[in-house]
Design a protein around this motif. Structure first.
Motif, PDB file in Angstrom:
ATOM      1  N   LEU A 281      -4.331  82.340  70.156  1.00 55.93           N
ATOM      2  CA  LEU A 281      -4.495  83.506  71.526  1.00 55.93           C
ATOM      3  C   LEU A 281      -4.942  83.008  72.824  1.00 55.93           C
ATOM      4  O   LEU A 281      -4.768  83.075  73.994  1.00 55.93           O
ATOM      5  CB  LEU A 281      -5.667  84.240  70.954  1.00 55.93           C
ATOM      6  CG  LEU A 281      -5.174  85.678  70.438  1.00 55.93           C
ATOM      7  CD1 LEU A 281      -6.012  87.128  70.181  1.00 55.93           C
ATOM      8  CD2 LEU A 281      -3.477  85.924  70.288  1.00 55.93           C
ATOM      9  N   GLY A 282      -6.144  81.407  72.619  1.00 57.66           N
ATOM     10  CA  GLY A 282      -6.392  81.455  73.384  1.00 57.66           C
ATOM     11  C   GLY A 282      -5.270  79.680  73.936  1.00 57.66           C
ATOM     12  O   GLY A 282      -5.305  79.884  75.786  1.00 57.66           O
ATOM     13  N   HIS A 283      -4.168  79.205  72.961  1.00 51.59           N
ATOM     14  CA  HIS A 283      -3.492  78.775  73.223  1.00 51.59           C
ATOM     15  C   HIS A 283      -2.486  79.160  74.253  1.00 51.59           C
ATOM     16  O   HIS A 283      -2.420  78.418  75.170  1.00 51.59           O
ATOM     17  CB  HIS A 283      -2.644  77.497  72.258  1.00 51.59           C
ATOM     18  CG  HIS A 283      -3.741  77.181  71.575  1.00 51.59           C
ATOM     19  ND1 HIS A 283      -3.374  76.034  72.770  1.00 51.59           N
ATOM     20  CD2 HIS A 283      -4.178  76.501  70.664  1.00 51.59           C
ATOM     21  CE1 HIS A 283      -4.523  74.919  71.498  1.00 51.59           C
ATOM     22  NE2 HIS A 283      -5.142  75.179  70.725  1.00 51.59           N
ATOM     23  N   ARG A 284      -2.271  80.156  73.559  1.00 55.84           N
ATOM     24  CA  ARG A 284      -1.294  81.108  74.889  1.00 55.84           C
ATOM     25  C   ARG A 284      -1.911  81.531  76.401  1.00 55.84           C
ATOM     26  O   ARG A 284      -1.593  81.368  76.939  1.00 55.84           O
ATOM     27  CB  ARG A 284      -0.839  82.557  73.943  1.00 55.84           C
ATOM     28  CG  ARG A 284      -0.076  82.757  72.917  1.00 55.84           C
ATOM     29  CD  ARG A 284      -0.217  83.991  72.390  1.00 55.84           C
ATOM     30  NE  ARG A 284       0.069  85.110  73.490  1.00 55.84           N
ATOM     31  CZ  ARG A 284      -0.115  86.210  72.364  1.00 55.84           C
ATOM     32  NH1 ARG A 284      -0.497  86.870  71.449  1.00 55.84           N
ATOM     33  NH2 ARG A 284       0.212  87.215  73.576  1.00 55.84           N
ATOM     34  N   ALA A 285      -2.753  81.943  76.467  1.00 53.47           N
ATOM     35  CA  ALA A 285      -3.979  81.889  77.662  1.00 53.47           C
ATOM     36  C   ALA A 285      -3.762  81.346  78.729  1.00 53.47           C
ATOM     37  O   ALA A 285      -3.545  80.882  79.890  1.00 53.47           O
ATOM     38  CB  ALA A 285      -5.051  82.207  77.485  1.00 53.47           C
ATOM     39  N   TYR A 286      -3.608  79.628  78.353  1.00 55.89           N
ATOM     40  CA  TYR A 286      -4.630  78.626  78.918  1.00 55.89           C
ATOM     41  C   TYR A 286      -2.614  77.612  78.991  1.00 55.89           C
ATOM     42  O   TYR A 286      -2.308  77.500  80.056  1.00 55.89           O
ATOM     43  CB  TYR A 286      -5.091  77.475  78.311  1.00 55.89           C
ATOM     44  CG  TYR A 286      -6.334  77.386  78.050  1.00 55.89           C
ATOM     45  CD1 TYR A 286      -6.984  77.488  78.876  1.00 55.89           C
ATOM     46  CD2 TYR A 286      -7.169  77.203  76.608  1.00 55.89           C
ATOM     47  CE1 TYR A 286      -7.825  77.241  78.603  1.00 55.89           C
ATOM     48  CE2 TYR A 286      -8.544  78.157  76.779  1.00 55.89           C
ATOM     49  CZ  TYR A 286      -9.055  77.330  78.025  1.00 55.89           C
ATOM     50  OH  TYR A 286     -10.310  77.791  77.558  1.00 55.89           O
ATOM     51  N   ALA A 287      -2.028  78.739  78.375  1.00 53.85           N
ATOM     52  CA  ALA A 287       0.018  78.135  78.178  1.00 53.85           C
ATOM     53  C   ALA A 287       0.280  78.155  80.205  1.00 53.85           C
ATOM     54  O   ALA A 287       0.124  79.308  80.870  1.00 53.85           O
ATOM     55  CB  ALA A 287       0.572  78.937  78.055  1.00 53.85           C
ATOM     56  N   PRO A 288       1.024  77.236  80.882  1.00 51.45           N
ATOM     57  CA  PRO A 288       1.883  77.536  82.757  1.00 51.45           C
ATOM     58  C   PRO A 288       1.942  79.193  82.214  1.00 51.45           C
ATOM     59  O   PRO A 288       1.723  79.469  83.280  1.00 51.45           O
ATOM     60  CB  PRO A 288       2.357  77.080  82.317  1.00 51.45           C
ATOM     61  CG  PRO A 288       2.139  75.794  81.019  1.00 51.45           C
ATOM     62  CD  PRO A 288       1.621  76.328  79.694  1.00 51.45           C
ATOM     63  N   SER A 289       1.896  79.471  81.303  1.00 50.72           N
ATOM     64  CA  SER A 289       2.652  81.585  81.549  1.00 50.72           C
ATOM     65  C   SER A 289       1.276  82.180  81.265  1.00 50.72           C
ATOM     66  O   SER A 289       1.655  83.179  81.729  1.00 50.72           O
ATOM     67  CB  SER A 289       4.397  81.443  80.848  1.00 50.72           C
ATOM     68  OG  SER A 289       4.386  81.559  79.366  1.00 50.72           O
ATOM     69  N   TYR A 293      -4.026  81.207  83.027  1.00 50.45           N
ATOM     70  CA  TYR A 293      -3.545  79.226  83.271  1.00 50.45           C
ATOM     71  C   TYR A 293      -4.075  79.187  84.785  1.00 50.45           C
ATOM     72  O   TYR A 293      -5.268  78.224  85.176  1.00 50.45           O
ATOM     73  CB  TYR A 293      -2.130  79.277  83.423  1.00 50.45           C
ATOM     74  CG  TYR A 293      -1.420  78.015  84.097  1.00 50.45           C
ATOM     75  CD1 TYR A 293      -1.907  76.727  83.288  1.00 50.45           C
ATOM     76  CD2 TYR A 293      -1.116  77.688  85.301  1.00 50.45           C
ATOM     77  CE1 TYR A 293      -0.699  76.197  83.718  1.00 50.45           C
ATOM     78  CE2 TYR A 293      -0.819  76.813  85.401  1.00 50.45           C
ATOM     79  CZ  TYR A 293      -0.820  75.672  84.868  1.00 50.45           C
ATOM     80  OH  TYR A 293      -0.415  74.194  85.094  1.00 50.45           O
ATOM     81  N   GLN A 294      -3.789  80.370  85.913  1.00 48.11           N
ATOM     82  CA  GLN A 294      -4.242  80.447  86.780  1.00 48.11           C
ATOM     83  C   GLN A 294      -4.738  79.808  87.793  1.00 48.11           C
ATOM     84  O   GLN A 294      -5.715  79.414  88.277  1.00 48.11           O
ATOM     85  CB  GLN A 294      -2.931  80.846  87.916  1.00 48.11           C
ATOM     86  CG  GLN A 294      -3.127  81.037  89.857  1.00 48.11           C
ATOM     87  CD  GLN A 294      -2.276  79.547  89.760  1.00 48.11           C
ATOM     88  OE1 GLN A 294      -1.311  79.081  89.137  1.00 48.11           O
ATOM     89  NE2 GLN A 294      -2.493  78.926  90.883  1.00 48.11           N
ATOM     90  N   PRO A 295      -6.023  80.802  86.806  1.00 45.82           N
ATOM     91  CA  PRO A 295      -8.002  81.383  87.020  1.00 45.82           C
ATOM     92  C   PRO A 295      -8.499  80.009  87.305  1.00 45.82           C
ATOM     93  O   PRO A 295      -9.726  79.370  87.795  1.00 45.82           O
ATOM     94  CB  PRO A 295      -7.767  82.472  86.617  1.00 45.82           C
ATOM     95  CG  PRO A 295      -6.616  83.297  86.716  1.00 45.82           C
ATOM     96  CD  PRO A 295      -5.687  82.625  86.619  1.00 45.82           C
ATOM     97  N   ASP A 308       2.843  67.094  82.572  1.00 43.65           N
ATOM     98  CA  ASP A 308       3.669  68.212  82.982  1.00 43.65           C
ATOM     99  C   ASP A 308       3.258  70.147  82.994  1.00 43.65           C
ATOM    100  O   ASP A 308       4.207  70.792  82.888  1.00 43.65           O
ATOM    101  CB  ASP A 308       4.272  68.180  81.445  1.00 43.65           C
ATOM    102  CG  ASP A 308       3.374  68.380  80.299  1.00 43.65           C
ATOM    103  OD1 ASP A 308       2.105  68.744  80.545  1.00 43.65           O
ATOM    104  OD2 ASP A 308       3.999  69.014  79.056  1.00 43.65           O
ATOM    105  N   GLY A 309       2.115  69.742  83.800  1.00 47.45           N
ATOM    106  CA  GLY A 309       1.316  71.130  84.384  1.00 47.45           C
ATOM    107  C   GLY A 309       0.650  71.760  82.943  1.00 47.45           C
ATOM    108  O   GLY A 309       0.358  72.785  83.759  1.00 47.45           O
ATOM    109  N   ILE A 310       0.792  71.005  81.953  1.00 43.46           N
ATOM    110  CA  ILE A 310      -0.147  71.935  80.908  1.00 43.46           C
ATOM    111  C   ILE A 310      -1.778  71.797  80.759  1.00 43.46           C
ATOM    112  O   ILE A 310      -1.983  69.969  81.652  1.00 43.46           O
ATOM    113  CB  ILE A 310       0.452  71.566  79.545  1.00 43.46           C
ATOM    114  CG1 ILE A 310       2.260  72.075  79.905  1.00 43.46           C
ATOM    115  CG2 ILE A 310      -0.522  72.203  78.158  1.00 43.46           C
ATOM    116  CD1 ILE A 310       2.615  71.104  77.750  1.00 43.46           C
ATOM    117  N   ILE A 311      -2.307  72.299  81.112  1.00 38.19           N
ATOM    118  CA  ILE A 311      -4.173  71.987  80.652  1.00 38.19           C
ATOM    119  C   ILE A 311      -4.398  71.315  80.091  1.00 38.19           C
ATOM    120  O   ILE A 311      -3.938  71.178  78.561  1.00 38.19           O
ATOM    121  CB  ILE A 311      -5.001  73.181  80.294  1.00 38.19           C
ATOM    122  CG1 ILE A 311      -3.834  74.318  81.753  1.00 38.19           C
ATOM    123  CG2 ILE A 311      -6.181  73.332  80.992  1.00 38.19           C
ATOM    124  CD1 ILE A 311      -4.872  75.362  81.989  1.00 38.19           C
TER     125      ILE A 311
END
Length: 454
Positions: A281-289, A293-295, A308-311
Motif C-alpha cells: 500500500l505504501g508503494h501505491r501511495a508513493y506512486a506518481p498517481s 505523491y504530490q504532498p 522518470d518522476g518516481i519518488i
C-alpha cells in the motif's frame, strides 16, 4: 552498574555467525565488567558437556585477523573497558613454528568473572517479552509459601548482582540448588571465601520432568515451556470495533524487522485469511498517481525524484532517518493515506466473502492503526537473531541492522500492547503448528462474537 573489575570473555560461536552478535555481547559484558576484559577466541568450543572444556589452537587466518580488528573497533563504544584479546592459542601458519602442545595464559591479574557468548536454545531467557512481571511473581510465590506452611517466615529479595544474598549475607547457612545451578552454588561459595565468609551447605534438589513436553521444549518443568505454550493464545480481551465492516474480523500483524512477520502473514493467508500488505500500500501511495505523491514532493522537494518522476525512496529515507522532525512530516502525510487504502482493502475482503483480514504492518502501533483492528498479533525473536537475519537478508552491516531496530518499537513494547504473540525462533514446521493453533483459537472466538451472526 558493573560489578566486577575484570572478566574473561570466551567466544565460542563460529566466526561466520559471530560478527552480528558481537555488539550485544560486548554491551552485556560492559554491564558486568568495569575495567579489564580479557577475550579468549575459541570458535567451535562446546560448553554443553559436563567435562571441563579444553583450549585448542586457532589458525591466524585472514578471517581471524579481520575479526580481531572488528572486535577492537566494537570495543571502542565501551570506553571504560580495557579490552585485551589473548593470543596464546592464536597460531601462525608458518611451517617453521611447531604447534604448541599445551597453551597456558599467565595473566598478570586473573579475571574475577568468566563470561561467554554460548547460547542454549533460549539464549538467556526464552521469550523474555512474556515473562511475568516481578511484582506478580513475588505475589504468587508469597501466596504459595503461606498456603503450604502458614507459620513460615520468609523474605523475597530481588537479585541485583550475580550472587545476591548468597554471596554477601553472613547469616545464611545453606543454599538450595538444582542439578543445573549446582556450579552456581559452588561459585557463590568461592565468592564468600574470598570475602571472609563461611561456605554455605549446598542442598541439591532434582528437577521435575515434563512428561508432556514437545520436541522443541525443555525436558524439565520450566517457566520457559509455559511461555512457549502462551504463543498463539489470547492474552487479553479483543477490541470492540463496531465501525469496521460487519462480518469481518481484523487482525493487525506486527513485529520488529527480521522477526518473520511476513512469513506468518503468508501462513495465515494459506489458512484462509485476506492479507493486506502495508508495504504494498505504501508503494501505491508513493506512486506518481498515488494520493501521497504530490504532498510528499511538495514537502521534500523535487530532488527526491528519479529522472522518470518516481519518488526515490532511498533518498527520501536518508532525508528522514534519524531526523524526528522530518520523519513526522513524512508520516503525517503517508500514514493516514495508507490507513485509508487499508480500509478500502477491507471492503474488498468482504466482497470476496472473507471473514478474517490481516493487516501486515511493521509500524502498526506507531501509526496508531491498532484503532482499526480487533486484535494485535506480534511476532517476536531475540534482537541478536533479528540482527543476524537482517544482515543476511538485506546485506546491511551489523551497525546498520541495529540502527534499524533502534528506530522501531522494541519487542517488549509491542507485546505489551498485543493480544496474541507468535515466534519464528524454531524450525518452519514448529512455526506452522503455532500459526495453526492461533488460527483455530481465533475461529472459536469469532464464532462467539455477535458480528459473526450478522
Amino acid at each position: 552498574m558493573a560489578v566486577f573489575q575484570s572478566g574473561l570473555l570466551v567466544l565460542t560461536t563460529p566466526l561466520a555467525s559471530l560478527a552480528p552478535r558481537l555488539a550485544p555481547i560486548l554491551t552485556s559484558a560492559a554491564r558486568l565488567v568495569n575495567h579489564t576484559l580479557y577475550v579468549h577466541l575459541q570458535p567451535g568450543m562446546s560448553l554443553e558437556g559436563p567435562a571441563q572444556p579444553q583450549s585448542s589452537p586457532v589458525q591466524a587466518t585472514f578471517e581471524v585477523l579481520d575479526f580481531i580488528a572488528h572486535l577492537y573497533a566494537g570495543a571502542n563504544f565501551h570506553r571504560h573497558l580495557d579490552v585485551r584479546i589473548l593470543l596464546t592459542n592464536i597460531q601462525t601458519k608458518s611451517a617453521f613454528l611447531p604447534p604448541l602442545s599445551s597453551s597456558v595464559q599467565n595473566l598478570a591479574h586473573p579475571p574475577e568473572v568468566v563470561l561467554t557468548d554460548f547460547q542454549t536454545l533460549d539464549g538467556s531467557k526464552l521469550l523474555p517479552e512474556l515473562l511475568q512481571p516481578y511484582a506478580e511473581r513475588v505475589e504468587h510465590l508469597s501466596e504459595f509459601l503461606v498456603d503450604i506452611k502458614p507459620s513460615l517466615t520468609f523474605d523475597v529479595i530481588p537479585l541485583l548482582d550475580p550472587y545476591g544474598p548468597a554471596g554477601s549475607d553472613p547469616s545464611l547457612e545453606f543454599l538450595v540448588v538444582s542439578e543445573e545451578t549446582y556450579r552456581g552454588g559452588m561459585a557463590a561459595n568461592r565468592f564468600r571465601l574470598e570475602n571472609d565468609l563461611e561456605e554455605l551447605a549446598l542442598y541439591q534438589i532434582q528437577l521435575v520432568k515434563d512428561e508432556s513436553h514437545e520436541q522443541h521444549e525443555e525436558e524439565k518443568v520450566s517457566s520457559s515451556n509455559s511461555r512457549q505454550r502462551l504463543l498463539g493464545k489470547l492474552l487479553r480481551p479483543p477490541n470492540k470495533r463496531p465501525e469496521l465492516p460487519s462480518g469481518l474480523y481484523v487482525i493487525g500483524l506486527t513485529g520488529i524487522s527480521g522477526s518473520g512477520k511476513s512469513s506468518i502473514a503468508q501462513r495465515l493467508k494459506g489458512l484462509g485469511a485476506f492479507v493486506i500488505d502495508s508495504d504494498h500500500l505504501g508503494h501505491r501511495a508513493y506512486a506518481p498517481s498515488g494520493p501521497a505523491y504530490q504532498p510528499v514532493v511538495e514537502a521534500f522537494g523535487t530532488d527526491i525524484l528519479h529522472k522518470d518522476g518516481i519518488i526515490n525512496r532511498k533518498i527520501l529515507g536518508s532525508r528522514v532517518f534519524g531526523n524526528k522532525k522530518q520523519m513526522k512530516i513524512l508520516t503525517d502525510i503517508v500514514w493516514p493515506v495508507i490507513a485509508k487504502l487499508a480500509r478500502e482493502e477491507m471492503d474488498l475482503a468482504v466482497a470476496e466473502g472473507k471473514d478474517v483480514c490481516v493487516i501486515d504492518a511493521a509500524m502498526l502501533l506507531e501509526a496508531g492503526w491498532q484503532n482499526m483492528v480487533h486484535e494485535v498479533w506480534t511476532v517476536v525473536i531475540p534482537e541478536t537473531e533479528a540482527v543476524r537475519r537482517i544482515v543476511e537478508r538485506d546485506g546491511l552491516s551489523e551497525a546498520a541492522a541495529q540502527s534499524r531496530l533502534q528506530s522501531q518499537m522494541s519487542g517488549q513494547q509491542l507485546v505489551d500492547q498485543s493480544h496474541v504473540v507468535l515466534s519464528t525462533l524454531w524450525e518452519p514446521h514448529v512455526t506452522q503448528l503455532q500459526v495453526e493453533k492461533a488460527w483455530n483459537l481465533l475461529q472459536k472466538r469469532i464464532a462467539k462474537t455477535p458480528q459473526a451472526h450478522d
